[in-house]
Design an enzyme around this catalytic site. Structure first.
Site, PDB file in Angstrom:
ATOM      1  N   PRO A 115      -8.817   2.793 -19.252  1.00  0.00           N
ATOM      2  CG  PRO A 115      -8.297   4.484 -17.721  1.00  0.00           C
ATOM      3  CD  PRO A 115      -9.338   3.481 -18.067  1.00  0.00           C
ATOM      4  CG  ASP A 128      -8.230   8.175   8.430  1.00  0.00           C
ATOM      5  OD1 ASP A 128      -7.963   7.036   8.014  1.00  0.00           O
ATOM      6  OD2 ASP A 128      -8.322   9.173   7.667  1.00  0.00           O
ATOM      7  CG  ASP A 173       3.708   2.758 -19.413  1.00  0.00           C
ATOM      8  OD1 ASP A 173       2.890   2.528 -18.501  1.00  0.00           O
ATOM      9  OD2 ASP A 173       4.673   2.013 -19.685  1.00  0.00           O
ATOM     10  CB  THR A 213       1.309  11.889   4.407  1.00  0.00           C
ATOM     11  OG1 THR A 213       0.544  13.074   4.281  1.00  0.00           O
ATOM     12  CG2 THR A 213       0.492  10.826   5.120  1.00  0.00           C
ATOM     13  CE  LYS A 262       4.120   2.703   2.999  1.00  0.00           C
ATOM     14  NZ  LYS A 262       3.193   2.932   4.144  1.00  0.00           N
ATOM     15  CB  THR A 301       4.112  -0.913  -0.385  1.00  0.00           C
ATOM     16  OG1 THR A 301       4.045  -1.358  -1.741  1.00  0.00           O
ATOM     17  CG2 THR A 301       5.090   0.252  -0.338  1.00  0.00           C
ATOM     18  CG  ASP A 302       4.832  -5.284  -3.595  1.00  0.00           C
ATOM     19  OD1 ASP A 302       4.392  -4.114  -3.669  1.00  0.00           O
ATOM     20  OD2 ASP A 302       4.421  -6.204  -4.323  1.00  0.00           O
ATOM     21  CD  GLU A 303       3.690   0.110  -5.458  1.00  0.00           C
ATOM     22  OE1 GLU A 303       4.107   1.144  -5.979  1.00  0.00           O
ATOM     23  OE2 GLU A 303       2.489  -0.211  -5.429  1.00  0.00           O
ATOM     24  CE1 TYR A 322       2.430   4.404  -1.150  1.00  0.00           C
ATOM     25  CE2 TYR A 322       2.991   2.812  -2.864  1.00  0.00           C
ATOM     26  CZ  TYR A 322       2.462   3.103  -1.617  1.00  0.00           C
ATOM     27  OH  TYR A 322       1.968   2.088  -0.831  1.00  0.00           O
ATOM     28  CG  ASN A 331      -0.556  -4.148  -6.491  1.00  0.00           C
ATOM     29  OD1 ASN A 331       0.665  -4.315  -6.429  1.00  0.00           O
ATOM     30  ND2 ASN A 331      -1.099  -3.146  -7.151  1.00  0.00           N
TER      31      ASN A 331
HETATM   32  P1  NAD Z   1      -5.777   4.437   1.477  1.00  0.00           P
HETATM   33  O1  NAD Z   1      -5.280   5.541   0.625  1.00  0.00           O
HETATM   34  O2  NAD Z   1      -7.035   3.718   1.096  1.00  0.00           O
HETATM   35  O3  NAD Z   1      -5.987   4.944   2.978  1.00  0.00           O
HETATM   36  C1  NAD Z   1      -5.074   5.775   3.620  1.00  0.00           C
HETATM   37  C2  NAD Z   1      -5.745   6.331   4.874  1.00  0.00           C
HETATM   38  O4  NAD Z   1      -4.802   7.178   5.552  1.00  0.00           O
HETATM   39  C3  NAD Z   1      -6.981   7.188   4.582  1.00  0.00           C
HETATM   40  O5  NAD Z   1      -8.028   6.843   5.466  1.00  0.00           O
HETATM   41  C4  NAD Z   1      -6.499   8.611   4.839  1.00  0.00           C
HETATM   42  O6  NAD Z   1      -7.535   9.488   5.268  1.00  0.00           O
HETATM   43  C5  NAD Z   1      -5.452   8.379   5.921  1.00  0.00           C
HETATM   44  N1  NAD Z   1      -4.455   9.452   5.974  1.00  0.00           N
HETATM   45  C6  NAD Z   1      -3.752   9.976   4.926  1.00  0.00           C
HETATM   46  N2  NAD Z   1      -2.957  10.959   5.353  1.00  0.00           N
HETATM   47  C7  NAD Z   1      -3.125  11.053   6.705  1.00  0.00           C
HETATM   48  C8  NAD Z   1      -2.567  11.879   7.715  1.00  0.00           C
HETATM   49  N3  NAD Z   1      -1.662  12.824   7.415  1.00  0.00           N
HETATM   50  N4  NAD Z   1      -2.962  11.699   9.003  1.00  0.00           N
HETATM   51  C9  NAD Z   1      -3.886  10.738   9.316  1.00  0.00           C
HETATM   52  N5  NAD Z   1      -4.463   9.949   8.384  1.00  0.00           N
HETATM   53  C10 NAD Z   1      -4.084  10.100   7.099  1.00  0.00           C
HETATM   54  O7  NAD Z   1      -4.552   3.420   1.597  1.00  0.00           O
HETATM   55  P2  NAD Z   1      -4.554   1.819   1.668  1.00  0.00           P
HETATM   56  O8  NAD Z   1      -4.563   1.284   0.303  1.00  0.00           O
HETATM   57  O9  NAD Z   1      -5.573   1.374   2.657  1.00  0.00           O
HETATM   58  O10 NAD Z   1      -3.090   1.592   2.263  1.00  0.00           O
HETATM   59  C11 NAD Z   1      -2.866   1.583   3.674  1.00  0.00           C
HETATM   60  C12 NAD Z   1      -1.394   1.336   3.944  1.00  0.00           C
HETATM   61  O11 NAD Z   1      -1.008   0.096   3.374  1.00  0.00           O
HETATM   62  C13 NAD Z   1      -0.463   2.386   3.327  1.00  0.00           C
HETATM   63  O12 NAD Z   1       0.573   2.649   4.239  1.00  0.00           O
HETATM   64  C14 NAD Z   1       0.071   1.723   2.062  1.00  0.00           C
HETATM   65  O13 NAD Z   1       1.361   2.200   1.749  1.00  0.00           O
HETATM   66  C15 NAD Z   1       0.088   0.268   2.492  1.00  0.00           C
HETATM   67  N6  NAD Z   1      -0.073  -0.718   1.391  1.00  0.00           N
HETATM   68  C16 NAD Z   1      -1.115  -0.620   0.519  1.00  0.00           C
HETATM   69  C17 NAD Z   1      -1.277  -1.595  -0.482  1.00  0.00           C
HETATM   70  C18 NAD Z   1      -2.445  -1.554  -1.442  1.00  0.00           C
HETATM   71  O14 NAD Z   1      -2.493  -2.379  -2.363  1.00  0.00           O
HETATM   72  N7  NAD Z   1      -3.416  -0.674  -1.282  1.00  0.00           N
HETATM   73  C19 NAD Z   1      -0.361  -2.638  -0.587  1.00  0.00           C
HETATM   74  C20 NAD Z   1       0.706  -2.698   0.328  1.00  0.00           C
HETATM   75  C21 NAD Z   1       0.827  -1.744   1.329  1.00  0.00           C
HETATM   76  P1  TYD Z   2      -2.653   0.629  -9.145  1.00  0.00           P
HETATM   77  O1  TYD Z   2      -3.963   0.029  -8.747  1.00  0.00           O
HETATM   78  O2  TYD Z   2      -2.538   2.111  -9.216  1.00  0.00           O
HETATM   79  O3  TYD Z   2      -1.556   0.012  -8.142  1.00  0.00           O
HETATM   80  P2  TYD Z   2       0.082   0.141  -8.174  1.00  0.00           P
HETATM   81  O4  TYD Z   2       0.472   1.161  -9.150  1.00  0.00           O
HETATM   82  O5  TYD Z   2       0.367   0.561  -6.772  1.00  0.00           O
HETATM   83  O6  TYD Z   2       0.555  -1.231  -8.497  1.00  0.00           O
HETATM   84  O7  TYD Z   2      -2.228   0.039 -10.551  1.00  0.00           O
HETATM   85  C1  TYD Z   2      -2.097  -1.363 -10.774  1.00  0.00           C
HETATM   86  C2  TYD Z   2      -1.553  -1.554 -12.163  1.00  0.00           C
HETATM   87  O8  TYD Z   2      -2.533  -1.106 -13.121  1.00  0.00           O
HETATM   88  C3  TYD Z   2      -0.300  -0.749 -12.454  1.00  0.00           C
HETATM   89  O9  TYD Z   2       0.573  -1.510 -13.290  1.00  0.00           O
HETATM   90  C4  TYD Z   2      -0.810   0.469 -13.205  1.00  0.00           C
HETATM   91  C5  TYD Z   2      -2.017  -0.084 -13.955  1.00  0.00           C
HETATM   92  N1  TYD Z   2      -3.110   0.888 -14.193  1.00  0.00           N
HETATM   93  C6  TYD Z   2      -3.628   1.058 -15.479  1.00  0.00           C
HETATM   94  O10 TYD Z   2      -3.186   0.414 -16.437  1.00  0.00           O
HETATM   95  N2  TYD Z   2      -4.639   1.957 -15.654  1.00  0.00           N
HETATM   96  C7  TYD Z   2      -5.154   2.683 -14.631  1.00  0.00           C
HETATM   97  O11 TYD Z   2      -6.074   3.514 -14.871  1.00  0.00           O
HETATM   98  C8  TYD Z   2      -4.628   2.489 -13.316  1.00  0.00           C
HETATM   99  C9  TYD Z   2      -5.174   3.268 -12.155  1.00  0.00           C
HETATM  100  C10 TYD Z   2      -3.608   1.572 -13.142  1.00  0.00           C
END
Ligand code: NAD
Ligand code: TYD
Length: 356
Positions: free
Chosen positions: A216, A34, A291, A101, A165, A135-137, A161, A190
């Site tokens: 917000p 990391d 938005d 990244t 991905k 991700t599903d995105e 983003y 999510n």
């Molecule tokens: P996060 O942002 O909490 O963590 C990302 C980690 O990657 C951090 O520890 C950061 O230091 C490390 N990192 C970033 N750039 C790096 C680099 N260049 N080299 C080495 N390490 C690096 O993210 P998360 O929410 O834990 O998501 C993890 C993975 O899961 C991601 O690939 C994301 O796309 C995927 N994902 C996340 C969600 C979600 O809801 N959070 C949902 C579906 C998929």
């Molecule tokens: P987020 O947690 O950023 O996840 P993602 O955009 O990857 O789904 O946001 C979840 C939802 O909440 C998204 O529809 C955007 C909305 N949102 C707000 O309305 N206000 C905020 O301050 C943030 C961070 C997100």
């Protein structure tokens, strides 16, 4: 003995996965690579950092010569790749960081895996696995029409983003199709739970409710997300890593859709209750703001393939998961303060500077 490289293990989902693997598989060596960006925090792993089957390496997945050496040094035979820039709003401000990244970093890991594992020809790939966490995105946005993203849904990303991905997913499949690299991909909805950096909706809003700060809400709060408890995601990754079919994609989701504004009301109710405030006290904090650009309307995952093939289903009801999550953020005030103040960088220095 298997030597598993987990990238991004100091982040939100990665730390839950590393904890699960280290505790469940004493016979594995778990190497956590990391970079410790603002989102990575070694405090997330304090409880397992001294485990004999765990090592931490600070480094950048984009640094190919470094990644190459790491594969040799630890004799890596499995990768679970989570490291990424993960916040949509940041990607709108700085798309280059996301391409670097998420795309170039993934490419560098794929190339290192191919070179090391493929030394004896394609047979050298036997028993190896490159697991890419996505991700599903990548599938884009659904209407409010009851449809779901399946593994066959055409990619249609809208934010920098999700575009990055999606691109990384394509590279992973290209390495499988072109070089025979054994890969598996999962696309998850999510996540919520402990240790999530408080820039994402749920931890941000819990923190703001606690501090009586405005909440917000983007647009009209009508966007829909499908929420999954992070420990259920980590369990799914473990299952797919061990039992998933090579070359396949698995969708992971909770069948748990919430319109943002309804979710925010649940958060307010739960947080007010745990803070001993009268019901509805914090509703006045709801503030509708401009938005998000390109804001996807609805995500909803069909995870029946994962359920039918591998028997996975979410373990927690949403209400229970949210209660646990609110409790964790309220009880871990110091963690919240430190991750937002940059204090954890000092922690890293203290813990690791003389261990090299
Ligand atoms: P996060 O942002 O909490 O963590 C990302 C980690 O990657 C951090 O520890 C950061 O230091 C490390 N990192 C970033 N750039 C790096 C680099 N260049 N080299 C080495 N390490 C690096 O993210 P998360 O929410 O834990 O998501 C993890 C993975 O899961 C991601 O690939 C994301 O796309 C995927 N994902 C996340 C969600 C979600 O809801 N959070 C949902 C579906 C998929
Ligand atoms: P987020 O947690 O950023 O996840 P993602 O955009 O990857 O789904 O946001 C979840 C939802 O909440 C998204 O529809 C955007 C909305 N949102 C707000 O309305 N206000 C905020 O301050 C943030 C961070 C997100």
């Amino acid at each position: 003995m298997r030597n598993i490289l987990v990238t991004g293990g100091a982040g939100f989902i990665g730390s839950h996965l590393v904890r699960l693997l280290v505790n469940k598989y004493p016979g594995y060596n778990i190497v956590n690579l990391d970079k410790l960006t603002y989102a990575g925090n070694l405090e997330n792993l304090r409880d397992i950092e001294n485990s004999p089957n765990y090592s931490f390496v600070k480094g950048d997945i984009c640094d190919y010569p470094f990644v190459e050496k790491l594969f040799g040094r630890y004799r890596i035979d499995g990768v679970v790749h989570l490291a990424a820039e993960s916040h949509v709003d940041r990607s709108i401000v700085d798309p280059f960081a996301f391409a670097n990244t998420n795309v170039m970093g993934t490419l560098s890991l794929l190339q290192a895996a191919k070179n090391h594992w493929g030394k004896g020809g394609k047979e050298g790939f036997g028993n190896k696995l490159f697991y890419h966490v996505s991700t599903d995105e990548v599938y884009g946005s659904l209407e409010n029409d009851g449809t779901f993203f399946t593994e066959q849904t055409r990619y249609d990303p809208h934010s920098p983003y999700s575009a990055a991905k999606a691109s990384s997913d394509h590279f992973v499949r290209a390495y499988h199709d072109t070089y025979g690299l054994p890969i598996v991909i999962s696309n998850c909805s999510n996540n919520y739970g402990s240790y999530q950096f408080p820039e994402k909706l749920i931890p941000l809003f819990i923190n703001n409710i606690k501090q009586n700060k405005p909440l917000p809400v983007y647009g009209k709060g009508e966007n829909v997300r499908d929420w999954l408890f992070v420990e259920d995601h980590a369990r799914a990754i473990d299952l797919i890593f061990h039992k998933g079919r090579v070359g396949e994609t698995y969708n992971i989701g909770g069948f748990n859709e919430w319109k943002n504004i309804d979710l925010i009301k649940v958060l307010i109710e739960c947080t007010d209750k745990q803070l001993g405030r009268a019901p509805g006290t914090s509703e006045r904090l709801i503030t509708y703001v401009k938005d998000r650009a390109g804001h996807d309307l609805r995500y909803a995952i069909d995870s029946s393939k994962l359920h039918d093939e591998l028997g996975w289903s979410p373990s927690l009801q949403f209400e229970e998961g949210i209660e646990k999550t609110v409790k964790w953020y309220l009880e871990n005030e110091e963690w919240l303060e430190r991750v937002t103040s940059g204090e954890y960088q000092k922690y890293y220095q203290q813990m690791y500077s003389d261990r090299k």
